[in-house]
Design a protein around this motif. Sequence first.
Motif, short mmCIF file in Angstrom:
data_model
loop_
_atom_site.label_atom_id
_atom_site.label_comp_id
_atom_site.label_asym_id
_atom_site.label_seq_id
_atom_site.Cartn_x
_atom_site.Cartn_y
_atom_site.Cartn_z
N SER A 123 0.84 -1.20 0.00
CA SER A 123 0.00 0.00 0.00
C SER A 123 0.88 1.25 0.00
O SER A 123 2.08 1.20 0.31
CB SER A 123 -0.93 0.01 1.22
OG SER A 123 -0.18 0.29 2.39
N GLU B 222 -0.58 -8.72 0.49
CA GLU B 222 -0.78 -7.28 0.54
C GLU B 222 -0.24 -6.77 1.86
O GLU B 222 -0.67 -7.23 2.92
CB GLU B 222 -2.25 -6.94 0.40
CG GLU B 222 -2.83 -7.36 -0.93
CD GLU B 222 -4.33 -7.11 -1.02
OE1 GLU B 222 -4.92 -6.54 -0.06
OE2 GLU B 222 -4.92 -7.50 -2.03
N ASP C 82 0.30 -3.55 4.35
CA ASP C 82 -0.22 -2.22 4.66
C ASP C 82 0.47 -1.74 5.92
O ASP C 82 1.05 -2.52 6.67
CB ASP C 82 -1.74 -2.28 4.85
CG ASP C 82 -2.39 -0.90 4.82
OD1 ASP C 82 -1.73 0.09 4.43
OD2 ASP C 82 -3.57 -0.80 5.19
N GLU D 284 -0.44 0.82 9.25
CA GLU D 284 -1.47 1.59 9.90
C GLU D 284 -0.90 2.29 11.12
O GLU D 284 -0.26 1.65 11.96
CB GLU D 284 -2.62 0.68 10.33
CG GLU D 284 -3.32 0.01 9.16
CD GLU D 284 -4.43 -0.93 9.58
OE1 GLU D 284 -4.73 -1.02 10.80
OE2 GLU D 284 -4.99 -1.59 8.70
#
Length: 120
Positions: free
Chosen positions: A5, A76, A78, A80
């Motif tokens: 991401s 995937e 990511d 955060e």
Amino acid sequence: MINISDSAFDKLKEMLNDQEIPDMFLRLGVQSGGCSGFSYAMGFDDEESEEDIFMNVKDMKVVVDKESLPLINGLEIDFEESGMSGGFTMNNPNASATCGCGSSFRTATDAGKPSAEGEC
């Protein structure tokens, strides 16, 4: 194929820029262990072997060993931010089960096998 991401890419680039060794790249893989069977391995490296597969993801060099690739193909990644901390999350389409903290997983081909001893 590995997907990263924008937020994870920005964080990884920031971390790579802090490395003192030139030509570092992102190494991804899996290791036996964890409460669900396999644990993710993610870090920076500057050495490749004949067992590695090279990918270019968003102009970032990513290396995965040949044994790990089938287990994380389509992964995937990511990042955060949450409060004072943050962390990388992994969404693995090959995982049939994951532990509560998301750091280990099991695939459908491992279903029915006993989990490795360990903690998340």
